[in-house]
Design a protein around this motif. Structure first.
Motif, PDB file in Angstrom:
ATOM      1  N   THR A   1       0.819  -1.213   0.000  1.00 52.08           N
ATOM      2  CA  THR A   1       0.000   0.000   0.000  1.00 52.08           C
ATOM      3  C   THR A   1       0.852   1.262   0.000  1.00 52.08           C
ATOM      4  O   THR A   1       0.382   2.305  -0.450  1.00 52.08           O
ATOM      5  N   ALA A   2       2.101   1.175   0.480  1.00 54.93           N
ATOM      6  CA  ALA A   2       2.960   2.359   0.498  1.00 54.93           C
ATOM      7  C   ALA A   2       4.420   1.945   0.602  1.00 54.93           C
ATOM      8  O   ALA A   2       4.754   0.997   1.305  1.00 54.93           O
ATOM      9  N   VAL A   3       5.264   2.653  -0.133  1.00 58.69           N
ATOM     10  CA  VAL A   3       6.713   2.517  -0.004  1.00 58.69           C
ATOM     11  C   VAL A   3       7.209   3.861   0.519  1.00 58.69           C
ATOM     12  O   VAL A   3       7.216   4.853  -0.196  1.00 58.69           O
ATOM     13  N   GLU A   4       7.585   3.854   1.807  1.00 56.47           N
ATOM     14  CA  GLU A   4       7.997   5.099   2.455  1.00 56.47           C
ATOM     15  C   GLU A   4       9.519   5.158   2.533  1.00 56.47           C
ATOM     16  O   GLU A   4      10.210   4.274   2.046  1.00 56.47           O
ATOM     17  N   ASN A   5      10.036   6.209   3.146  1.00 57.25           N
ATOM     18  CA  ASN A   5      11.484   6.399   3.226  1.00 57.25           C
ATOM     19  C   ASN A   5      12.191   5.268   3.959  1.00 57.25           C
ATOM     20  O   ASN A   5      13.273   4.848   3.555  1.00 57.25           O
ATOM     21  N   ASP A   6      11.583   4.747   5.033  1.00 56.82           N
ATOM     22  CA  ASP A   6      12.258   3.730   5.833  1.00 56.82           C
ATOM     23  C   ASP A   6      11.503   2.423   5.949  1.00 56.82           C
ATOM     24  O   ASP A   6      11.987   1.482   6.579  1.00 56.82           O
ATOM     25  N   SER A   7      10.314   2.311   5.336  1.00 56.40           N
ATOM     26  CA  SER A   7       9.522   1.091   5.483  1.00 56.40           C
ATOM     27  C   SER A   7       8.667   0.824   4.256  1.00 56.40           C
ATOM     28  O   SER A   7       8.455   1.697   3.415  1.00 56.40           O
ATOM     29  N   VAL A   8       8.194  -0.415   4.194  1.00 60.49           N
ATOM     30  CA  VAL A   8       7.250  -0.848   3.163  1.00 60.49           C
ATOM     31  C   VAL A   8       6.016  -1.322   3.903  1.00 60.49           C
ATOM     32  O   VAL A   8       6.114  -2.153   4.811  1.00 60.49           O
ATOM     33  N   LYS A   9       4.859  -0.791   3.536  1.00 59.12           N
ATOM     34  CA  LYS A   9       3.617  -1.137   4.217  1.00 59.12           C
ATOM     35  C   LYS A   9       2.667  -1.829   3.256  1.00 59.12           C
ATOM     36  O   LYS A   9       2.672  -1.553   2.056  1.00 59.12           O
ATOM     37  N   GLY A  10       1.877  -2.757   3.822  1.00 57.53           N
ATOM     38  CA  GLY A  10       0.933  -3.466   2.993  1.00 57.53           C
ATOM     39  C   GLY A  10      -0.004  -4.337   3.798  1.00 57.53           C
ATOM     40  O   GLY A  10       0.037  -4.347   5.026  1.00 57.53           O
ATOM     41  N   PHE A  11      -0.858  -5.075   3.081  1.00 58.82           N
ATOM     42  CA  PHE A  11      -1.839  -5.954   3.691  1.00 58.82           C
ATOM     43  C   PHE A  11      -1.568  -7.399   3.308  1.00 58.82           C
ATOM     44  O   PHE A  11      -1.195  -7.698   2.177  1.00 58.82           O
ATOM     45  N   HIS A  12      -1.791  -8.283   4.272  1.00 56.80           N
ATOM     46  CA  HIS A  12      -1.825  -9.724   4.039  1.00 56.80           C
ATOM     47  C   HIS A  12      -3.159 -10.183   4.596  1.00 56.80           C
ATOM     48  O   HIS A  12      -3.366 -10.174   5.810  1.00 56.80           O
TER      49      HIS A  12
ATOM     50  N   PHE B   1       0.576  -4.765   7.630  1.00 55.21           N
ATOM     51  CA  PHE B   1       1.972  -5.027   7.961  1.00 55.21           C
ATOM     52  C   PHE B   1       2.817  -3.833   7.585  1.00 55.21           C
ATOM     53  O   PHE B   1       2.554  -3.159   6.598  1.00 55.21           O
ATOM     54  N   GLY B   2       3.871  -3.620   8.351  1.00 55.68           N
ATOM     55  CA  GLY B   2       4.886  -2.640   8.021  1.00 55.68           C
ATOM     56  C   GLY B   2       6.245  -3.288   8.235  1.00 55.68           C
ATOM     57  O   GLY B   2       6.513  -3.829   9.308  1.00 55.68           O
ATOM     58  N   LEU B   3       7.081  -3.288   7.219  1.00 62.49           N
ATOM     59  CA  LEU B   3       8.413  -3.891   7.317  1.00 62.49           C
ATOM     60  C   LEU B   3       9.469  -2.828   7.063  1.00 62.49           C
ATOM     61  O   LEU B   3       9.350  -2.041   6.117  1.00 62.49           O
ATOM     62  N   ALA B   4      10.486  -2.818   7.910  1.00 59.66           N
ATOM     63  CA  ALA B   4      11.591  -1.887   7.723  1.00 59.66           C
ATOM     64  C   ALA B   4      12.364  -2.272   6.465  1.00 59.66           C
ATOM     65  O   ALA B   4      12.621  -3.451   6.220  1.00 59.66           O
TER      66      ALA B   4
END
Length: 115
Positions: A53-64, A69-72
């Motif tokens: 759902t989003a690729v941010e400066n320090d993390s990747v966020k999404g749904f499972h 979920f948010g992963l560094a």
């Protein structure tokens, strides 16, 4: 038989494309798009299928499923996109070619009777 198994292995692995690999391009997430499903591997061995759902400066966020979920980014080792439709099409194409080849061999080597 072993050539068939090797070709099947190549067929199934060719329908997945690596979008991010820490060993190739560290911290380059430019190929990862939002609203697309990916398989993500982390450094600690977690393998997770997510819709980003989003690729941010320090993390990747999404749904499972229904979980958010948010992963560094520094914990992600690989992101891959699977192409299930392509895999199915190529599998059926390979199987049909093998069947036609087997039929052709049987047809040309069958004994003929002349009356």
């Amino acid at each position: 038989m072993k050539y068939f198994l090797v070709s099947a292995l190549v067929l199934f692995t060719s329908c997945a494309s690596v979008k991010y690999d820490v060993s190739r391009s560290p911290q380059d997430f430019s190929a990862v798009r939002k609203d697309v499903k990916y398989v993500i591997w982390t450094n600690d061995g977690l393998r997770q299928r997510m819709k980003i759902t989003a690729v941010e400066n320090d993390s990747v966020k999404g749904f499972h499923g229904n979980q958010n979920f948010g992963l560094a980014k520094n914990n992600i080792s690989k992101i891959r996109k699977n192409n299930t439709g392509g895999t199915v099409v190529l599998s059926y194409l390979g199987a049909s070619i093998a069947l036609f080849a087997a039929f052709g061999i049987m047809w040309t080597t069958a004994p003929r009777t002349v009356e």
